[in-house]
Design an enzyme around this catalytic site. Structure first.
Site, PDB file in Angstrom:
ATOM      1  N   LYS A  22       0.820  -1.050   0.134  1.00  0.00           N
ATOM      2  CA  LYS A  22       0.000  -0.019  -0.105  1.00  0.00           C
ATOM      3  C   LYS A  22       0.745   1.289  -0.059  1.00  0.00           C
ATOM      4  O   LYS A  22       0.648   2.197  -0.734  1.00  0.00           O
ATOM      5  CB  LYS A  22      -1.010   0.123   1.163  1.00  0.00           C
ATOM      6  CG  LYS A  22      -1.548   1.384   1.631  1.00  0.00           C
ATOM      7  CD  LYS A  22      -2.432   1.325   2.834  1.00  0.00           C
ATOM      8  CE  LYS A  22      -1.648   1.751   3.972  1.00  0.00           C
ATOM      9  NZ  LYS A  22      -1.460   3.204   4.125  1.00  0.00           N
ATOM     10  N   ASN A  23       1.752   1.250   0.740  1.00  0.00           N
ATOM     11  CA  ASN A  23       2.747   2.504   1.084  1.00  0.00           C
ATOM     12  C   ASN A  23       3.597   2.808  -0.163  1.00  0.00           C
ATOM     13  O   ASN A  23       4.263   3.656  -0.348  1.00  0.00           O
ATOM     14  CB  ASN A  23       3.463   2.439   2.269  1.00  0.00           C
ATOM     15  CG  ASN A  23       2.491   2.624   3.473  1.00  0.00           C
ATOM     16  OD1 ASN A  23       1.307   3.041   3.297  1.00  0.00           O
ATOM     17  ND2 ASN A  23       3.008   2.659   4.641  1.00  0.00           N
ATOM     18  N   ARG A  94      -4.295  10.605   4.765  1.00  0.00           N
ATOM     19  CA  ARG A  94      -3.187  11.449   4.603  1.00  0.00           C
ATOM     20  C   ARG A  94      -2.398  11.349   3.736  1.00  0.00           C
ATOM     21  O   ARG A  94      -1.940  12.479   3.182  1.00  0.00           O
ATOM     22  CB  ARG A  94      -2.389  11.561   6.113  1.00  0.00           C
ATOM     23  CG  ARG A  94      -2.989  11.721   7.326  1.00  0.00           C
ATOM     24  CD  ARG A  94      -2.235  11.421   8.443  1.00  0.00           C
ATOM     25  NE  ARG A  94      -0.914  12.063   8.153  1.00  0.00           N
ATOM     26  CZ  ARG A  94      -0.664  13.380   8.330  1.00  0.00           C
ATOM     27  NH1 ARG A  94      -1.307  14.214   8.699  1.00  0.00           N
ATOM     28  NH2 ARG A  94       0.667  13.828   7.820  1.00  0.00           N
ATOM     29  N   CYS A 118      -4.455  12.700  12.996  1.00  0.00           N
ATOM     30  CA  CYS A 118      -5.106  11.569  12.962  1.00  0.00           C
ATOM     31  C   CYS A 118      -4.851  11.002  14.289  1.00  0.00           C
ATOM     32  O   CYS A 118      -4.175  11.489  15.163  1.00  0.00           O
ATOM     33  CB  CYS A 118      -4.590  10.795  11.834  1.00  0.00           C
ATOM     34  SG  CYS A 118      -2.879  10.175  11.932  1.00  0.00           S
ATOM     35  N   ARG A 123       0.953  14.559  13.480  1.00  0.00           N
ATOM     36  CA  ARG A 123       1.483  14.225  11.996  1.00  0.00           C
ATOM     37  C   ARG A 123       1.378  15.748  11.114  1.00  0.00           C
ATOM     38  O   ARG A 123       0.839  15.757  10.092  1.00  0.00           O
ATOM     39  CB  ARG A 123       0.838  13.164  11.193  1.00  0.00           C
ATOM     40  CG  ARG A 123       0.846  12.028  11.952  1.00  0.00           C
ATOM     41  CD  ARG A 123       0.180  10.848  11.200  1.00  0.00           C
ATOM     42  NE  ARG A 123       1.105  10.198  10.067  1.00  0.00           N
ATOM     43  CZ  ARG A 123       0.541   9.045   9.725  1.00  0.00           C
ATOM     44  NH1 ARG A 123      -0.670   8.533   9.929  1.00  0.00           N
ATOM     45  NH2 ARG A 123       1.310   8.656   8.617  1.00  0.00           N
ATOM     46  N   ASP A 307       4.739   0.609  11.755  1.00  0.00           N
ATOM     47  CA  ASP A 307       3.576  -0.096  11.295  1.00  0.00           C
ATOM     48  C   ASP A 307       3.669  -1.675  11.611  1.00  0.00           C
ATOM     49  O   ASP A 307       2.640  -2.267  11.354  1.00  0.00           O
ATOM     50  CB  ASP A 307       3.588  -0.027   9.777  1.00  0.00           C
ATOM     51  CG  ASP A 307       3.471   1.542   9.325  1.00  0.00           C
ATOM     52  OD1 ASP A 307       2.831   2.398  10.281  1.00  0.00           O
ATOM     53  OD2 ASP A 307       3.453   1.741   8.119  1.00  0.00           O
ATOM     54  N   ILE A 329       8.412   6.909  16.704  1.00  0.00           N
ATOM     55  CA  ILE A 329       7.904   7.718  15.267  1.00  0.00           C
ATOM     56  C   ILE A 329       6.688   8.470  15.617  1.00  0.00           C
ATOM     57  O   ILE A 329       6.688   9.780  15.312  1.00  0.00           O
ATOM     58  CB  ILE A 329       7.733   6.722  14.432  1.00  0.00           C
ATOM     59  CG1 ILE A 329       9.027   5.888  14.033  1.00  0.00           C
ATOM     60  CG2 ILE A 329       7.502   7.622  12.972  1.00  0.00           C
ATOM     61  CD1 ILE A 329      10.221   6.459  13.612  1.00  0.00           C
ATOM     62  N   ARG A 399      -8.747  -0.295   4.935  1.00  0.00           N
ATOM     63  CA  ARG A 399      -7.636   0.751   4.247  1.00  0.00           C
ATOM     64  C   ARG A 399      -6.498  -0.071   3.745  1.00  0.00           C
ATOM     65  O   ARG A 399      -5.852   0.618   2.841  1.00  0.00           O
ATOM     66  CB  ARG A 399      -7.626   1.892   5.218  1.00  0.00           C
ATOM     67  CG  ARG A 399      -8.692   2.703   5.321  1.00  0.00           C
ATOM     68  CD  ARG A 399      -8.254   4.007   6.374  1.00  0.00           C
ATOM     69  NE  ARG A 399      -7.015   4.505   5.591  1.00  0.00           N
ATOM     70  CZ  ARG A 399      -6.248   5.306   6.181  1.00  0.00           C
ATOM     71  NH1 ARG A 399      -6.319   5.405   7.725  1.00  0.00           N
ATOM     72  NH2 ARG A 399      -4.949   5.553   5.861  1.00  0.00           N
TER      73      ARG A 399
HETATM   74  C1  UD1 Z   1       4.601   7.007   6.287  1.00  0.00           C
HETATM   75  C2  UD1 Z   1       3.546   5.583   6.230  1.00  0.00           C
HETATM   76  C3  UD1 Z   1       3.176   5.468   7.478  1.00  0.00           C
HETATM   77  C4  UD1 Z   1       4.302   5.077   8.374  1.00  0.00           C
HETATM   78  C5  UD1 Z   1       5.170   6.228   8.483  1.00  0.00           C
HETATM   79  C6  UD1 Z   1       6.464   5.980   9.211  1.00  0.00           C
HETATM   80  C7  UD1 Z   1       2.504   5.990   3.717  1.00  0.00           C
HETATM   81  C8  UD1 Z   1       1.521   6.207   3.000  1.00  0.00           C
HETATM   82  N1  UD1 Z   1       2.505   6.083   5.243  1.00  0.00           N
HETATM   83  O1  UD1 Z   1       3.712   7.805   6.831  1.00  0.00           O
HETATM   84  O2  UD1 Z   1       2.373   4.067   7.064  1.00  0.00           O
HETATM   85  O3  UD1 Z   1       3.790   4.632   9.538  1.00  0.00           O
HETATM   86  O4  UD1 Z   1       5.626   6.505   7.139  1.00  0.00           O
HETATM   87  O5  UD1 Z   1       7.271   4.749   8.891  1.00  0.00           O
HETATM   88  O6  UD1 Z   1       3.731   5.616   3.465  1.00  0.00           O
HETATM   89  N2  UD1 Z   1       6.851  14.554  10.466  1.00  0.00           N
HETATM   90  C9  UD1 Z   1       7.106  15.924  10.743  1.00  0.00           C
HETATM   91  N3  UD1 Z   1       6.770  16.741   9.735  1.00  0.00           N
HETATM   92  C10 UD1 Z   1       6.667  16.473   8.290  1.00  0.00           C
HETATM   93  C11 UD1 Z   1       6.468  14.911   8.056  1.00  0.00           C
HETATM   94  C12 UD1 Z   1       6.614  14.075   9.079  1.00  0.00           C
HETATM   95  O7  UD1 Z   1       7.036  16.211  11.907  1.00  0.00           O
HETATM   96  O8  UD1 Z   1       6.212  17.258   7.427  1.00  0.00           O
HETATM   97  C13 UD1 Z   1       7.026  13.729  11.443  1.00  0.00           C
HETATM   98  C14 UD1 Z   1       5.711  12.868  11.867  1.00  0.00           C
HETATM   99  O9  UD1 Z   1       4.743  13.262  12.681  1.00  0.00           O
HETATM  100  C15 UD1 Z   1       6.486  11.366  12.331  1.00  0.00           C
HETATM  101  C16 UD1 Z   1       7.499  11.180  11.527  1.00  0.00           C
HETATM  102  O10 UD1 Z   1       7.907  12.764  11.034  1.00  0.00           O
HETATM  103  O11 UD1 Z   1       6.734  11.668  13.741  1.00  0.00           O
HETATM  104  C17 UD1 Z   1       7.687  10.474  10.434  1.00  0.00           C
HETATM  105  O12 UD1 Z   1       6.651  10.448   9.763  1.00  0.00           O
HETATM  106  P1  UD1 Z   1       6.548  10.183   8.175  1.00  0.00           P
HETATM  107  O13 UD1 Z   1       7.713   9.403   7.907  1.00  0.00           O
HETATM  108  O14 UD1 Z   1       6.495  11.510   7.212  1.00  0.00           O
HETATM  109  O15 UD1 Z   1       5.367   9.273   7.973  1.00  0.00           O
HETATM  110  P2  UD1 Z   1       4.369   9.195   6.830  1.00  0.00           P
HETATM  111  O16 UD1 Z   1       4.862   9.820   5.530  1.00  0.00           O
HETATM  112  O17 UD1 Z   1       2.987  10.187   7.043  1.00  0.00           O
END
Ligand code: UD1
Length: 420
Positions: A22-23, A94, A118, A123, A307, A329, A399
């Site tokens: 999915k990701n 998201r 969420c 996030r 995850d 995370i 999902r």
């Molecule tokens: C993706 C995955 C999700 C997984 C996560 C971490 C998808 C669709 N989703 O989510 O399943 O749990 O990676 O492996 O691929 N952060 C910030 N600012 C930002 C972006 C992120 O502070 O602009 C923080 C987030 O709050 C979190 C951390 O960085 O604490 C990691 O998030 P991120 O790697 O961005 O996760 P997603 O891409 O949302």
């Protein structure tokens, strides 16, 4: 709303085919927005999230259509006619934020609803926005929307992430592929899904080096062309079914699963008493004798994935001895704990860590799914619990997991969906 009923106690034996990730599929679908030609993606999992992404892309004008007879092969691309990603779609998923980079790169403008928080945490998307600003975009937040504009093409830039973010790395990769000049993404996330996106972009004509490392260099090109690409197998689904084999004391052949993507999961499960071996077509997972408590701490790839945290915690809840499971995370990713405790688990949360003291037996109960990975952990708990477990709010499960109840039932689980 559908529910899942499980009567626990059956060991799982047999073969499960691992679906596309999915990701990986979600960013790959948005990569289809980068070309006028067609990106043909195969092994796209049939999930609520990939459907939502299809719906979002279509309302931008991008064509998303099955290619041939296989519903898991999609043909994506075309002219972008609408640059707004509305709240009604973004709030459902998201990952919708991943249209921001492609929209800006293709059309010079984007209006994307802010995804908001969420269940698992706040996030933010600040890293996505800061990176695009460094590439010359002017970004304003207005009435819950991100309004982004750039005159001409985005410009290459050196972007150093303060922490690795999967989504920000993906958004900026796609933006940089069509930017003017060289972009360097430093301290980039290294998840296999990012390498998969890079491989697809390269097939579309992008110039990228450092794939699979935390320093990715992209030399922008003026246009990308069509390509064919197969989505990598889902490492989280693989890890989840590995836990299912281990927890029920069975043996599962996970065809299509890739050992080299499982990283710390294989090492941790091995220490806990689970044997995982490579076969010519996938992975064989078998519990050896008993399960032992082993600590785990979630980290960016190649560390233990957040995850997989909820699923691993279920395994630890019936292991011998205690373990400490630490989440680094997301700030609020222990919502499965009260539900597992209602099923007889002995888990205490202290800040970012949970102490899991193994119990002899879980007992079935009605439980509530709170997010995607938490919901599958309740299914795992139900597989080993005594008596009947009903998992409510199954839409979270739909999902991210393709036909989970069918796959488990085919290997001997007593599990069914109750339409509601
Ligand atoms: C993706 C995955 C999700 C997984 C996560 C971490 C998808 C669709 N989703 O989510 O399943 O749990 O990676 O492996 O691929 N952060 C910030 N600012 C930002 C972006 C992120 O502070 O602009 C923080 C987030 O709050 C979190 C951390 O960085 O604490 C990691 O998030 P991120 O790697 O961005 O996760 P997603 O891409 O949302």
């Amino acid at each position: 709303m559908d529910r899942i009923r499980i009567r626990g106690g059956n060991p799982l034996n047999g073969e499960i085919h691992i679906s596309g990730a999915k990701n990986a599929a979600l960013p790959l679908m948005t990569a289809g927005m980068l070309t006028d030609e067609r990106l043909v993606l195969s092994r796209v999992p049939l999930l609520a999230d990939t459907q939502t992404m299809g719906e979002l892309l279509r309302q931008h004008g991008t064509e998303v259509a099955p290619s041939g007879n296989d519903p898991r092969t999609l043909s994506i691309g075309g002219v972008i006619t609408n640059t707004e990603a509305p709240y009604d779609i973004v709030r459902k998923m998201r990952a919708s934020i991943l249209v921001l980079g492609p929209l800006l790169a293709r059309t010079g403008e984007a209006r994307v609803s802010l995804p908001g928080g969420c269940a698992i945490g706040t996030r933010p998307v600040d890293l996505h926005l800061k990176g695009l600003e460094q590439m010359g975009a002017v970004i304003e937040l207005d009435a819950g929307y991100i309004n982004a504009k750039v005159k001409g093409r985005l410009k290459g830039a050196t972007i150093v992430f303060p922490m690795p973010s999967v989504g920000a790395t993906e958004n900026l990769l796609m933006a940089a592929a069509l930017a003017d000049g060289r972009t360097v993404l430093a301290n980039a996330a290294r998840e296999p899904e990012i390498s998969d996106l890079c491989d697809c972009l390269v097939a579309m004509g992008a110039q990228i080096t450092g794939i699979g490392t935390d320093k990715i260099t992209i030399d922008g090109v003026e246009r990308l062309h069509g390509a064919e690409h197969e989505v990598i197998p889902d490492r989280i689904e693989t890890g989840t079914f590995a836990c299912a084999a281990a927890i029920t004391g069975g043996a599962l052949h996970l065809t299509g699963g890739r050992m080299d993507h499982l990283g710390a999961v294989v090492r941790t499960l091995a220490e806990a008493g689970v044997e995982i071996t490579e076969t010519p077509t996938g992975l064989m997972v078998k519990r050896l004798n008993g399960l032992h408590g082993v600590d785990a701490i979630t980290e960016p790839y190649p560390g233990f994935p957040t995850d997989m945290q909820a699923q691993y915690m279920v395994l630890m809840s019936v292991a011998e001895g205690a373990s400490l499971v630490t989440e680094t995370i997301f700030e609020n990713r222990f919502m499965h704990v009260p539900e597992l405790n209602r099923m007889g688990a002995n888990i205490n949360v202290h800040g970012k860590s949970a102490i899991v003291r193994g119990v002899k037996q879980l007992s079935g109960a009605p439980v509530m799914a709170t997010d995607l990975r938490a919901s599958v952990s309740l299914v795992l708990a139900g597989l080993v619990a005594k008596g009947e477990t009903i998992v409510n709010r199954v839409y979270h499960l739909d999902r991210g997991f393709e036909h989970v109840e069918r796959k488990l039932a085919a290997c001997g689980a007593d599990i069914e969906r109750i339409p509601g």
